[in-house]
Design a protein around this motif. Structure first.
Motif, PDB file in Angstrom:
ATOM      1  N   MET A 138      14.746  64.635  56.632  1.00 11.57           N
ATOM      2  CA  MET A 138      15.705  63.579  56.340  1.00 11.57           C
ATOM      3  C   MET A 138      15.433  62.338  57.177  1.00 11.57           C
ATOM      4  O   MET A 138      15.708  61.209  56.749  1.00 11.57           O
ATOM      5  CB  MET A 138      17.131  64.081  56.560  1.00 11.57           C
ATOM      6  N   GLN A 139      14.861  62.534  58.355  1.00 15.55           N
ATOM      7  CA  GLN A 139      14.455  61.390  59.162  1.00 15.55           C
ATOM      8  C   GLN A 139      13.357  60.604  58.451  1.00 15.55           C
ATOM      9  O   GLN A 139      13.336  59.365  58.482  1.00 15.55           O
ATOM     10  CB  GLN A 139      13.967  61.869  60.533  1.00 15.55           C
ATOM     11  N   ILE A 140      12.459  61.309  57.791  1.00 13.33           N
ATOM     12  CA  ILE A 140      11.406  60.658  57.015  1.00 13.33           C
ATOM     13  C   ILE A 140      12.016  59.842  55.873  1.00 13.33           C
ATOM     14  O   ILE A 140      11.654  58.686  55.640  1.00 13.33           O
ATOM     15  CB  ILE A 140      10.407  61.703  56.474  1.00 13.33           C
ATOM     16  N   ALA A 141      12.960  60.463  55.144  1.00 14.09           N
ATOM     17  CA  ALA A 141      13.615  59.746  54.046  1.00 14.09           C
ATOM     18  C   ALA A 141      14.377  58.535  54.567  1.00 14.09           C
ATOM     19  O   ALA A 141      14.346  57.453  53.972  1.00 14.09           O
ATOM     20  CB  ALA A 141      14.558  60.683  53.297  1.00 14.09           C
ATOM     21  N   GLY A 142      15.058  58.708  55.699  1.00 13.56           N
ATOM     22  CA  GLY A 142      15.801  57.596  56.272  1.00 13.56           C
ATOM     23  C   GLY A 142      14.904  56.448  56.674  1.00 13.56           C
ATOM     24  O   GLY A 142      15.242  55.269  56.455  1.00 13.56           O
ATOM     25  N   ALA A 143      13.744  56.760  57.258  1.00 14.13           N
ATOM     26  CA  ALA A 143      12.804  55.709  57.651  1.00 14.13           C
ATOM     27  C   ALA A 143      12.294  54.949  56.433  1.00 14.13           C
ATOM     28  O   ALA A 143      12.129  53.716  56.470  1.00 14.13           O
ATOM     29  CB  ALA A 143      11.645  56.324  58.428  1.00 14.13           C
ATOM     30  N   GLN A 144      12.051  55.658  55.343  1.00  9.97           N
ATOM     31  CA  GLN A 144      11.603  54.992  54.120  1.00  9.97           C
ATOM     32  C   GLN A 144      12.695  54.075  53.567  1.00  9.97           C
ATOM     33  O   GLN A 144      12.415  52.950  53.114  1.00  9.97           O
ATOM     34  CB  GLN A 144      11.205  56.037  53.071  1.00  9.97           C
ATOM     35  N   LEU A 145      13.923  54.525  53.614  1.00 10.11           N
ATOM     36  CA  LEU A 145      15.023  53.712  53.104  1.00 10.11           C
ATOM     37  C   LEU A 145      15.285  52.497  53.999  1.00 10.11           C
ATOM     38  O   LEU A 145      15.671  51.435  53.511  1.00 10.11           O
ATOM     39  CB  LEU A 145      16.279  54.568  52.963  1.00 10.11           C
ATOM     40  N   GLU A 146      15.062  52.636  55.290  1.00  7.27           N
ATOM     41  CA  GLU A 146      15.148  51.469  56.172  1.00  7.27           C
ATOM     42  C   GLU A 146      14.069  50.454  55.796  1.00  7.27           C
ATOM     43  O   GLU A 146      14.300  49.237  55.817  1.00  7.27           O
ATOM     44  CB  GLU A 146      14.979  51.896  57.623  1.00  7.27           C
ATOM     45  N   LYS A 147      12.908  50.960  55.436  1.00  7.74           N
ATOM     46  CA  LYS A 147      11.791  50.091  55.061  1.00  7.74           C
ATOM     47  C   LYS A 147      12.063  49.344  53.763  1.00  7.74           C
ATOM     48  O   LYS A 147      11.821  48.133  53.663  1.00  7.74           O
ATOM     49  CB  LYS A 147      10.516  50.938  54.933  1.00  7.74           C
ATOM     50  N   THR A 148      12.570  50.046  52.752  1.00 10.85           N
ATOM     51  CA  THR A 148      12.801  49.396  51.456  1.00 10.85           C
ATOM     52  C   THR A 148      14.111  48.606  51.450  1.00 10.85           C
ATOM     53  O   THR A 148      14.253  47.646  50.686  1.00 10.85           O
ATOM     54  CB  THR A 148      12.865  50.428  50.315  1.00 10.85           C
ATOM     55  N   GLY A 149      15.070  49.041  52.239  1.00  6.97           N
ATOM     56  CA  GLY A 149      16.378  48.403  52.252  1.00  6.97           C
ATOM     57  C   GLY A 149      17.183  48.642  50.993  1.00  6.97           C
ATOM     58  O   GLY A 149      18.215  48.001  50.781  1.00  6.97           O
ATOM     59  N   ALA A 150      16.729  49.579  50.167  1.00 10.44           N
ATOM     60  CA  ALA A 150      17.420  49.790  48.882  1.00 10.44           C
ATOM     61  C   ALA A 150      17.244  51.225  48.403  1.00 10.44           C
ATOM     62  O   ALA A 150      18.087  52.079  48.657  1.00 10.44           O
ATOM     63  CB  ALA A 150      16.900  48.791  47.846  1.00 10.44           C
ATOM     64  N   PHE A 151      16.152  51.496  47.690  1.00 10.78           N
ATOM     65  CA  PHE A 151      15.945  52.801  47.076  1.00 10.78           C
ATOM     66  C   PHE A 151      14.657  53.431  47.599  1.00 10.78           C
ATOM     67  O   PHE A 151      13.873  52.792  48.299  1.00 10.78           O
ATOM     68  CB  PHE A 151      15.953  52.665  45.555  1.00 10.78           C
ATOM     69  N   ILE A 152      14.433  54.698  47.243  1.00 11.46           N
ATOM     70  CA  ILE A 152      13.389  55.460  47.925  1.00 11.46           C
ATOM     71  C   ILE A 152      11.979  54.958  47.634  1.00 11.46           C
ATOM     72  O   ILE A 152      11.103  55.032  48.491  1.00 11.46           O
ATOM     73  CB  ILE A 152      13.524  56.977  47.624  1.00 11.46           C
ATOM     74  N   ALA A 153      11.737  54.452  46.441  1.00 12.90           N
ATOM     75  CA  ALA A 153      10.382  53.997  46.104  1.00 12.90           C
ATOM     76  C   ALA A 153      10.258  52.480  46.102  1.00 12.90           C
ATOM     77  O   ALA A 153       9.203  51.954  45.744  1.00 12.90           O
ATOM     78  CB  ALA A 153       9.953  54.560  44.745  1.00 12.90           C
ATOM     79  N   GLY A 154      11.322  51.772  46.482  1.00 11.01           N
ATOM     80  CA  GLY A 154      11.246  50.317  46.478  1.00 11.01           C
ATOM     81  C   GLY A 154      12.599  49.667  46.281  1.00 11.01           C
ATOM     82  O   GLY A 154      13.648  50.285  46.518  1.00 11.01           O
ATOM     83  N   PRO A 155      12.614  48.441  45.805  1.00 10.07           N
ATOM     84  CA  PRO A 155      13.870  47.682  45.716  1.00 10.07           C
ATOM     85  C   PRO A 155      14.778  48.073  44.555  1.00 10.07           C
ATOM     86  O   PRO A 155      15.937  47.667  44.529  1.00 10.07           O
ATOM     87  CB  PRO A 155      13.389  46.234  45.564  1.00 10.07           C
ATOM     88  N   THR A 156      14.268  48.812  43.580  1.00  7.74           N
ATOM     89  CA  THR A 156      15.073  49.155  42.407  1.00  7.74           C
ATOM     90  C   THR A 156      15.175  50.675  42.250  1.00  7.74           C
ATOM     91  O   THR A 156      14.317  51.431  42.713  1.00  7.74           O
ATOM     92  CB  THR A 156      14.473  48.561  41.118  1.00  7.74           C
ATOM     93  N   PHE A 157      16.228  51.100  41.577  1.00  8.42           N
ATOM     94  CA  PHE A 157      16.446  52.514  41.272  1.00  8.42           C
ATOM     95  C   PHE A 157      15.355  52.994  40.320  1.00  8.42           C
ATOM     96  O   PHE A 157      15.078  52.363  39.300  1.00  8.42           O
ATOM     97  CB  PHE A 157      17.820  52.681  40.632  1.00  8.42           C
TER      98      PHE A 157
END
Length: 206
Positions: A138-157
């Protein structure tokens, strides 16, 4: 009409239900999985020899494995949730596959012990090991979401947010000691703005 075999309380069935809702696909769902109908019954094993849910029957085309199903449906609909550009699609696939191959195994024992209360899932050492591995994922997922600031693969759902979003919801609802991950909390708030997340998914999953 598309037929979905599986119980609504299953995270893997929920992936398919949510994907259908997002893409406007009509379907009929039939309860399979305990305590409803035993997936080890011969009728079900003829469709899926693994005795797991879900299975879909799309006018005679039978498919199992939830992540394969949501990809198939997105391709079937030519959905914007699963763009054809190679780099964009690869990023989505990366997170979908990570959920199945890395995140899912990490939380399986702790969730089975503390929420599902499966017989035999009582080893405190294994529960703690699962909790620690789950936290790291979950720390990995959280770091990715901090990076995108939105959704897991980028700015859009995208399609990737369906398995990842359900997994984050499961993390939030499981009664274990967990560190604060503000990015995950903010992510669930964003998902909560989507109609089908609230009406279909959040109400059914334990």
């Amino acid at each position: 009409m598309l037929k979905i075999l599986g119980k609504a309380e299953s995270i893997n069935v929920a992936k398919v239900l949510w994907a259908c809702d997002e893409m406007g696909i009509e379907f009929e769902r039939v309860d399979w999985g305990m305590p409803y109908r035993d997936p080890k019954a011969a009728e079900y094993l003829a469709l899926n020899p693994n005795a797991t849910v879900p299975v879909i029957d799309d006018d005679g085309f039978v498919l199992w494995e939830s992540n394969s199903i949501i990809r198939y449906l997105a391709n079937r609909q030519a959905s914007d949730l699963y763009p054809s550009a190679p780099a964009s699609r690869a990023m989505i696939d990366q997170w979908i596959d990570w959920q199945a191959a890395d995140l899912n195994p990490a939380f399986r024992y702790a969730f089975g012990a503390l929420v599902r209360k499966f017989p035999g899932f009582t080893d405190e050492g294994q529960i703690e090991d699962s909790r620690l591995r789950w936290t790291q994922k979950m720390q990995i997922a959280g770091a990715q979401l901090e990076k995108t600031g939105a959704f897991i693969a980028g700015p859009t759902f995208t399609l990737a947010d369906i398995p990842i979003g359900l997994s984050v919801l499961r993390w939030q609802r499981t009664p274990i000691d967990k560190p604060d991950f503000p990015a995950l909390d903010a992510y669930l708030e964003r998902l909560g703005e989507r109609r089908w997340f609230n009406e279909r998914v959040a109400s059914d999953l334990p």
